[in-house]
Design a protein around this motif. Structure first.
Motif, short mmCIF file in Angstrom:
data_model
loop_
_atom_site.label_atom_id
_atom_site.label_comp_id
_atom_site.label_asym_id
_atom_site.label_seq_id
_atom_site.Cartn_x
_atom_site.Cartn_y
_atom_site.Cartn_z
N VAL A 105 26.15 50.77 8.43
CA VAL A 105 26.51 49.82 9.56
C VAL A 105 25.76 49.52 10.34
O VAL A 105 25.25 47.47 11.01
CB VAL A 105 27.20 51.29 10.92
N ALA A 106 23.53 49.92 10.80
CA ALA A 106 23.16 49.63 11.54
C ALA A 106 22.09 48.28 11.33
O ALA A 106 22.10 46.99 10.99
CB ALA A 106 21.80 50.70 11.28
N GLN A 107 22.29 48.45 9.30
CA GLN A 107 22.09 47.12 8.64
C GLN A 107 22.77 46.24 8.77
O GLN A 107 21.95 44.76 8.32
CB GLN A 107 21.43 47.79 6.73
N ARG A 108 24.28 46.31 8.57
CA ARG A 108 24.53 44.60 8.63
C ARG A 108 24.95 44.61 10.38
O ARG A 108 24.45 43.27 9.90
CB ARG A 108 26.48 45.33 8.34
N LEU A 109 25.00 45.36 10.88
CA LEU A 109 25.19 44.35 12.30
C LEU A 109 23.47 43.79 12.87
O LEU A 109 24.02 42.46 12.85
CB LEU A 109 24.51 45.44 13.52
N GLU A 110 22.31 44.31 12.43
CA GLU A 110 21.20 43.42 12.35
C GLU A 110 21.05 42.49 10.98
O GLU A 110 20.49 41.53 11.83
CB GLU A 110 19.56 44.56 11.86
N HIS A 111 21.40 42.39 10.38
CA HIS A 111 20.58 41.62 9.22
C HIS A 111 22.51 40.33 9.23
O HIS A 111 22.20 39.10 9.26
CB HIS A 111 20.74 41.93 7.62
N ARG A 112 23.10 41.05 9.42
CA ARG A 112 23.81 39.78 9.42
C ARG A 112 24.63 38.93 10.46
O ARG A 112 25.08 37.93 11.09
CB ARG A 112 25.85 40.00 8.94
N PHE A 113 24.60 39.87 11.96
CA PHE A 113 24.72 39.08 13.58
C PHE A 113 24.18 39.45 14.10
O PHE A 113 24.16 39.22 15.46
CB PHE A 113 25.96 40.74 14.04
N GLY A 114 22.56 39.94 13.97
CA GLY A 114 21.62 39.97 14.63
C GLY A 114 21.90 41.15 15.71
O GLY A 114 20.90 40.76 16.96
N VAL A 115 22.41 42.27 15.73
CA VAL A 115 22.11 42.66 16.75
C VAL A 115 21.43 44.38 16.18
O VAL A 115 21.94 44.98 15.28
CB VAL A 115 23.76 43.71 17.15
N THR A 116 20.46 44.50 16.64
CA THR A 116 19.49 46.00 15.56
C THR A 116 19.99 47.04 17.08
O THR A 116 19.78 46.52 18.26
CB THR A 116 17.91 45.00 16.03
#
Length: 208
Positions: A105-116
Protein backbone atom coordinates in the motif's frame (compact mmCIF):
# COMPACT_ATOMS: atom_id res chain seq x y z
CA UNK A 1 -16.27 7.15 14.58
CA UNK A 2 -15.88 4.79 11.68
CA UNK A 3 -15.87 4.76 7.89
CA UNK A 4 -17.54 1.70 6.44
CA UNK A 5 -17.06 0.71 2.81
CA UNK A 6 -20.11 -1.04 1.42
CA UNK A 7 -18.45 -3.06 -1.34
CA UNK A 8 -17.56 -5.98 0.91
CA UNK A 9 -13.82 -5.36 0.60
CA UNK A 10 -12.71 -4.02 3.98
CA UNK A 11 -13.68 -1.63 6.72
CA UNK A 12 -11.61 1.20 8.15
CA UNK A 13 -12.63 2.09 11.67
CA UNK A 14 -11.35 4.95 13.78
CA UNK A 15 -11.51 4.18 17.48
CA UNK A 16 -11.66 6.74 20.29
CA UNK A 17 -11.40 9.71 17.91
CA UNK A 18 -13.03 12.21 20.27
CA UNK A 19 -10.99 15.12 18.89
CA UNK A 20 -8.94 15.69 15.74
CA UNK A 21 -5.35 14.50 15.81
CA UNK A 22 -2.34 15.93 13.98
CA UNK A 23 -1.35 12.57 12.44
CA UNK A 24 -3.03 9.34 11.42
CA UNK A 25 -1.76 5.80 11.87
CA UNK A 26 -3.32 3.15 9.61
CA UNK A 27 -3.08 -0.33 11.15
CA UNK A 28 -2.87 -3.42 8.97
CA UNK A 29 -3.57 -6.41 11.23
CA UNK A 30 -2.36 -9.91 10.47
CA UNK A 31 -4.76 -11.38 7.94
CA UNK A 32 -6.83 -13.23 10.55
CA UNK A 33 -6.78 -10.54 13.24
CA UNK A 34 -9.47 -8.00 13.97
CA UNK A 35 -9.60 -4.19 14.27
CA UNK A 36 -10.52 -4.47 17.95
CA UNK A 37 -6.93 -5.60 18.63
CA UNK A 38 -5.93 -1.95 18.28
CA UNK A 39 -8.36 -0.42 20.79
CA UNK A 40 -5.72 -0.01 23.49
CA UNK A 41 -3.08 1.36 21.13
CA UNK A 42 -5.59 3.89 19.85
CA UNK A 43 -6.42 5.13 23.34
CA UNK A 44 -2.74 5.51 24.24
CA UNK A 45 -1.85 7.44 21.08
CA UNK A 46 -4.67 9.99 21.32
CA UNK A 47 -5.05 12.91 21.09
CA UNK A 48 -2.01 13.46 18.85
CA UNK A 49 -2.40 10.40 16.63
CA UNK A 50 -5.69 9.09 15.26
CA UNK A 51 -5.73 5.34 14.69
CA UNK A 52 -7.41 3.67 11.72
CA UNK A 53 -7.64 -0.10 11.51
CA UNK A 54 -8.48 -2.36 8.59
CA UNK A 55 -10.92 -5.21 8.69
CA UNK A 56 -10.46 -7.51 5.75
CA UNK A 57 -13.33 -9.15 3.95
CA UNK A 58 -11.57 -12.46 4.62
CA UNK A 59 -12.65 -12.25 8.27
CA UNK A 60 -16.18 -13.58 8.43
CA UNK A 61 -18.70 -12.35 11.07
CA UNK A 62 -18.49 -15.68 12.91
CA UNK A 63 -14.72 -15.37 13.15
CA UNK A 64 -13.94 -17.99 10.50
CA UNK A 65 -10.92 -16.91 8.46
CA UNK A 66 -11.01 -17.31 4.70
CA UNK A 67 -7.79 -17.89 2.79
CA UNK A 68 -6.69 -14.78 0.90
CA UNK A 69 -5.51 -15.90 -2.49
CA UNK A 70 -4.52 -12.57 -4.00
CA UNK A 71 -2.53 -10.22 -1.76
CA UNK A 72 -2.12 -7.77 -4.65
CA UNK A 73 -5.88 -7.41 -5.00
CA UNK A 74 -6.23 -6.94 -1.24
CA UNK A 75 -3.55 -4.23 -1.38
CA UNK A 76 -5.45 -2.48 -4.17
CA UNK A 77 -8.71 -2.60 -2.24
CA UNK A 78 -7.01 -1.35 0.92
CA UNK A 79 -5.40 1.48 -1.01
CA UNK A 80 -8.72 2.69 -2.36
CA UNK A 81 -10.25 2.62 1.11
CA UNK A 82 -7.33 4.59 2.57
CA UNK A 83 -7.23 7.42 0.02
CA UNK A 84 -9.98 9.42 1.73
CA UNK A 85 -7.87 9.59 4.91
CA UNK A 86 -4.76 11.27 3.47
CA UNK A 87 -5.62 14.84 4.50
CA UNK A 88 -3.31 14.49 7.55
CA UNK A 89 0.28 13.18 7.72
CA UNK A 90 -0.14 9.43 7.50
CA UNK A 91 1.90 6.53 8.86
CA UNK A 92 1.28 2.82 8.36
CA UNK A 93 1.88 -0.10 10.69
CA UNK A 94 1.53 -3.76 9.74
CA UNK A 95 1.69 -6.90 11.87
CA UNK A 96 2.95 -10.18 10.39
CA UNK A 97 1.06 -10.65 7.10
CA UNK A 98 -0.23 -7.12 7.45
CA UNK A 99 3.35 -5.80 7.31
CA UNK A 100 3.80 -6.99 3.73
CA UNK A 101 0.35 -5.66 2.84
CA UNK A 102 1.25 -2.25 4.32
CA UNK A 103 4.43 -2.21 2.21
CA UNK A 104 2.40 -2.79 -0.96
CA UNK A 105 0.00 0.00 0.00
CA UNK A 106 2.85 2.42 0.83
CA UNK A 107 4.40 1.81 -2.58
CA UNK A 108 1.10 2.46 -4.37
CA UNK A 109 0.32 5.57 -2.30
CA UNK A 110 3.61 7.23 -3.20
CA UNK A 111 4.12 6.26 -6.82
CA UNK A 112 0.54 6.47 -8.02
CA UNK A 113 -0.90 9.26 -5.86
CA UNK A 114 2.10 11.24 -4.62
CA UNK A 115 1.29 10.53 -0.97
CA UNK A 116 4.41 9.43 0.93
CA UNK A 117 3.73 7.95 4.37
CA UNK A 118 5.83 9.55 7.07
CA UNK A 119 6.79 6.13 8.47
CA UNK A 120 6.05 2.48 7.74
CA UNK A 121 6.28 0.30 10.87
CA UNK A 122 6.58 -3.45 10.21
CA UNK A 123 6.12 -5.73 13.22
CA UNK A 124 6.97 -9.40 13.78
CA UNK A 125 7.51 -10.16 10.12
CA UNK A 126 10.70 -11.07 8.27
CA UNK A 127 11.51 -8.99 5.20
CA UNK A 128 9.82 -10.21 2.01
CA UNK A 129 11.34 -13.27 0.40
CA UNK A 130 12.78 -13.51 -3.10
CA UNK A 131 9.47 -14.94 -4.29
CA UNK A 132 7.62 -11.88 -2.93
CA UNK A 133 10.00 -9.34 -4.44
CA UNK A 134 8.76 -7.58 -7.54
CA UNK A 135 10.12 -5.15 -10.08
CA UNK A 136 8.83 -1.94 -8.55
CA UNK A 137 9.94 1.45 -7.38
CA UNK A 138 10.74 1.47 -3.69
CA UNK A 139 8.82 3.86 -1.44
CA UNK A 140 10.93 6.62 0.08
CA UNK A 141 9.28 6.60 3.50
CA UNK A 142 11.18 5.64 6.62
CA UNK A 143 10.77 1.96 7.50
CA UNK A 144 10.98 0.94 11.15
CA UNK A 145 11.15 -2.81 11.74
CA UNK A 146 9.86 -3.95 15.14
CA UNK A 147 10.72 -7.24 16.80
CA UNK A 148 11.40 -8.85 20.16
CA UNK A 149 14.84 -10.14 21.07
CA UNK A 150 13.40 -13.66 21.33
CA UNK A 151 11.56 -13.50 18.01
CA UNK A 152 11.87 -16.71 16.00
CA UNK A 153 12.22 -14.68 12.79
CA UNK A 154 15.61 -13.40 13.93
CA UNK A 155 17.53 -10.15 13.85
CA UNK A 156 18.95 -10.51 10.33
CA UNK A 157 15.57 -11.18 8.73
CA UNK A 158 14.19 -7.94 10.16
CA UNK A 159 17.33 -5.99 9.26
CA UNK A 160 16.72 -6.96 5.63
CA UNK A 161 13.70 -4.61 5.56
CA UNK A 162 16.17 -1.79 4.86
CA UNK A 163 16.33 -3.05 1.26
CA UNK A 164 12.68 -2.10 0.75
CA UNK A 165 12.97 1.68 1.06
CA UNK A 166 15.06 4.36 -0.58
CA UNK A 167 14.68 6.38 2.62
CA UNK A 168 15.84 5.94 6.23
CA UNK A 169 15.63 2.63 8.06
CA UNK A 170 15.58 1.74 11.76
CA UNK A 171 15.42 -1.58 13.58
CA UNK A 172 13.83 -1.52 17.04
CA UNK A 173 14.39 -4.62 19.18
CA UNK A 174 12.22 -4.90 22.28
CA UNK A 175 13.03 -7.18 25.22
CA UNK A 176 11.34 -10.56 25.22
CA UNK A 177 8.52 -11.48 22.88
CA UNK A 178 6.72 -8.36 21.74
CA UNK A 179 3.41 -10.17 21.06
CA UNK A 180 2.24 -7.14 19.12
CA UNK A 181 -0.46 -5.85 19.37
CA UNK A 182 -1.46 -7.78 22.50
CA UNK A 183 1.56 -7.27 24.76
CA UNK A 184 2.83 -4.24 26.67
CA UNK A 185 2.48 -1.39 24.18
CA UNK A 186 4.11 1.42 26.20
CA UNK A 187 7.44 1.20 24.38
CA UNK A 188 5.69 1.06 21.02
CA UNK A 189 3.56 4.08 21.89
CA UNK A 190 6.66 6.07 22.87
CA UNK A 191 8.38 5.07 19.64
CA UNK A 192 5.41 6.07 17.48
CA UNK A 193 5.11 9.41 19.25
CA UNK A 194 8.83 10.05 18.75
CA UNK A 195 8.59 9.20 15.06
CA UNK A 196 5.40 11.08 14.27
CA UNK A 197 5.24 13.99 16.71
CA UNK A 198 8.82 14.94 17.56
CA UNK A 199 9.90 15.71 14.00
CA UNK A 200 8.28 18.29 11.69
CA UNK A 201 6.05 16.62 9.13
CA UNK A 202 4.57 18.04 5.93
CA UNK A 203 0.81 18.08 5.61
CA UNK A 204 -0.26 15.58 2.95
CA UNK A 205 -3.04 16.82 0.70
CA UNK A 206 -5.76 14.50 -0.59
CA UNK A 207 -5.01 13.17 -4.09
CA UNK A 208 -6.96 14.84 -6.87
Amino acid sequence: MYADRNDGVCVIRTYCATEPGSHRLACFPHLTEYPSSYHRLSGQLLPGVEVLSFQYAANQPDGTPVHIRDIEELAEQSLQALLEWTDLPLALIGHRGGAYLALLVAQRLEHRFGVTPSTLFVADRAAPSEAERREWRKPSCRIVALTGDTSPAGYASHLAWREFTSGPFDLEVFPGSQQFPYGDSSQLVNLIHDQLLSLPQPVLLPPE
